[in-house]
Structures are given as C-alpha cells and as structure tokens.
Design a protein around this motif. Structure first.
Motif, PDB file in Angstrom:
ATOM      1  N   SER A  60      -4.952   2.826   0.968  1.00 15.94           N
ATOM      2  CA  SER A  60      -3.994   2.685   2.039  1.00 15.94           C
ATOM      3  C   SER A  60      -3.487   0.987   2.116  1.00 15.94           C
ATOM      4  N   ARG A  61      -2.506   0.945   1.153  1.00 15.33           N
ATOM      5  CA  ARG A  61      -2.333  -0.660   1.132  1.00 15.33           C
ATOM      6  C   ARG A  61      -0.804  -0.918   1.266  1.00 15.33           C
ATOM      7  N   ALA A  62      -0.247  -1.904   1.887  1.00 18.91           N
ATOM      8  CA  ALA A  62       1.300  -2.328   1.798  1.00 18.91           C
ATOM      9  C   ALA A  62       1.202  -3.544   0.907  1.00 18.91           C
ATOM     10  N   ASN A  63       2.211  -3.548  -0.009  1.00 21.06           N
ATOM     11  CA  ASN A  63       2.455  -4.797  -0.845  1.00 21.06           C
ATOM     12  C   ASN A  63       3.922  -5.319  -0.574  1.00 21.06           C
ATOM     13  N   PRO A  64       3.971  -6.104   0.494  1.00 22.44           N
ATOM     14  CA  PRO A  64       5.271  -6.686   0.692  1.00 22.44           C
ATOM     15  C   PRO A  64       5.848  -7.464  -0.513  1.00 22.44           C
ATOM     16  N   VAL A  65       7.196  -7.015  -0.778  1.00 21.61           N
ATOM     17  CA  VAL A  65       7.904  -7.476  -1.963  1.00 21.61           C
ATOM     18  C   VAL A  65       9.049  -8.643  -1.182  1.00 21.61           C
ATOM     19  N   GLY A  66       9.373  -8.600  -0.047  1.00 22.11           N
ATOM     20  CA  GLY A  66      10.331  -9.686   0.513  1.00 22.11           C
ATOM     21  C   GLY A  66      10.493  -9.320   1.781  1.00 22.11           C
TER      22      GLY A  66
END
Length: 290
Positions: free
Chosen positions: A194-200
């Motif tokens: 479960s991972r979030a990968n911020p784009v902006g």
C-alpha cells in the motif's frame, strides 16, 4: 507530490558573435550593403563610416545586457526565492520544486519528516509527506497507526482521528475483503503493498498559519505473490488537506479525497505475481517527498 515545461530564456554560451565569420552580433547573418552615391533625383546622403571605437562600445553594452539577463534568470536575489518553488504571499497554484541547497526539513518523527518550513513550500511538502504516511501499509498495524496519527494530525483532532482509524482498520470484514488476516497482516507467502506516489501538489489557499493543499498521487494497493486474489493494482486520487501551523510545524486538521485525474493506461503487459512481489521487496518506498 514529471515535474521542463518552463522555457529557459537564459542566453546560451554562443551569445554574441557566433563562430560563423559572416554572422553579425546576435546571429542574424545580416550584411551591410553600400548604396550608390546620391544624385539629383535621389538626394540621399552617404552614411558616415562607423569607427572601431563605436563598435567596441556597442559590443560592450550587449555583453553587459546578456550578463544581466543571465543573472536575473538564475533566481538569486529576493527572500521569496529562498524556498524552492515558493510563490508570493497570498498566491495559489502549483509551483515546481527547484534546488536551493537548503535542507528542506530539520528532523523527523519516526520515519515521517517533520520541522517543515513556515511558508507555502513547507505546507506543500508536509501535505505530500503526510499522504505517503496515511496511505502506507503502516496504517494496518495498530502500533504504527498510532505513531502516524500523532505525527501528522494537529493535537486538537488527533485523538478523534485515532479512534476513527482504529475502527476502520480493525474491522475484520474490511480486512478480509482486501485479503488480509484479522491482525492486518498478509497471508503466508504473499506480500501486502500500500503505497502513495505523489505526482504534484497545488496550493489552494494560504495564510500565515493555515493552508489548504491538494496532493495528486497514484496509489499501489493489493497482495503480491502466487495465488493472490487481490493483485496489486494502481489507482489515482487527489486529497485536499486543511493544515494549521501548530507547535512549530504544519499539521492536518481535516481533509477530503476524490478520484482522479486518471491518465490513459498504456499498452504495457502486467507483470507476473512473482515479478511484482520481487519488486515490492527490492524497491523501498520513499520516506520524503518534495
């Protein structure tokens, strides 16, 4: 939270005369044409020849102008440029991160960054990092979940949020629906991701002690491994955080989430369960964003 859309107007190293001997100053390749002597029908006086001293002065002025433009574009000067990507007070919108050489945070709370700058850049950085923490697999562990809540939420709301999160993440029917054991762990032989990968990030509103920041990110979620009934998939969300400056740091007071924007998927073949499990174990998630 893809970030060369900006045009670079700084002069190149070829500013001034180029290596082409027929090129004039600025590379226009213009030549001087000598007009015929004037006659009665065309009373046009001949231009006086420009001496070498005038040419040297013009070249000097152009060189100084180029140097001034290069210095201005380099961004050294006002205090507002001290934080990367920062915009003026009261402004909103996205701002790309730019390197300044200044350490962005001064400490960490467990694995979560802390001590964010008291400005727009600091608020956006806090929101991006809190997204990573709140979407992480640590939220499925009771001890780790408490640590995350205390680190990201303002003290006034932390206890209430903690109770809400415990109720959600300890619900056995919910855990069973996503393939986890009652204690929130993955079944033997499977790896939970479960991972979030911020784009902006985007600054929606800012004042001295409050900020509203939207974080656009992709999320990987599921069980990796042979026999998984919930394979790892990708989703896209935008979470908007209400932040307050409390105790020398930015903390969350409220948030809301919505789907998207979702990009069009490419025609790439999905990796096998084994490949995905290996990738999850070999590639650690980022603990600091922006």
């Amino acid at each position: 939270m893809s970030p060369g859309d900006e045009h670079d107007y700084r002069p190149t190293d070829r500013g001034g005369r180029t290596d082409d001997p027929y090129s004039t100053l600025g590379g226009t390749r213009q030549t001087r044409t000598r007009l015929p002597d004037s006659d009665a029908g065309h009373p046009q006086a001949r231009r006086p020849a420009r001496n070498s001293r005038s040419l040297v002065m013009i070249v000097g002025v152009v060189v100084l102008l180029i140097a001034a433009i290069a210095f201005a574009n380099r961004g050294g000067g006002s205090d507002d440029d001290a934080s990367p990507g920062a915009k003026g007070r009261g402004s909103t919108g996205s701002a790309p991160t730019a390197a300044t050489g200044t350490k962005p945070v001064q400490g960490k709370d467990g694995t979560i960054a802390s001590g964010f700058a008291h400005d727009e850049q600091g608020a956006q950085s806090a929101a991006a990092n809190y997204s990573v923490a709140l979407v992480s697999d640590g939220m499925f562990d009771q001890t780790r979940r408490k640590e995350i809540s205390e680190a990201v939420y303002a003290p006034a709301v932390a206890s209430t949020r903690q109770a809400d999160l415990d109720r959600i993440y300890s619900d056995e029917s919910f855990l069973r629906s996503i393939g986890l054991e009652p204690d929130g762990k993955a079944p033997q032989g499977l790896t939970f991701i479960s991972r979030a990968n911020p784009v902006g990030t985007k600054m929606e509103k800012y004042s001295e002690d409050t900020a509203t920041v939207a974080v656009w990110y992709s999320a990987l979620f599921g069980l990796a491994g042979e026999g998984s009934k919930n394979p790892v998939s990708e989703s896209w969300y935008t979470t908007t955080y209400e932040l307050r400056w409390v105790g020398g740091d930015w903390k969350i007071t409220d948030f809301h989430q919505e789907d998207g924007p979702v990009p069009v998927g490419r025609d790439q073949a999905a990796s096998s369960a084994e490949e995905m499990a290996d990738a999850v174990q070999q590639f650690g998630g980022f603990t600091y964003a922006r």
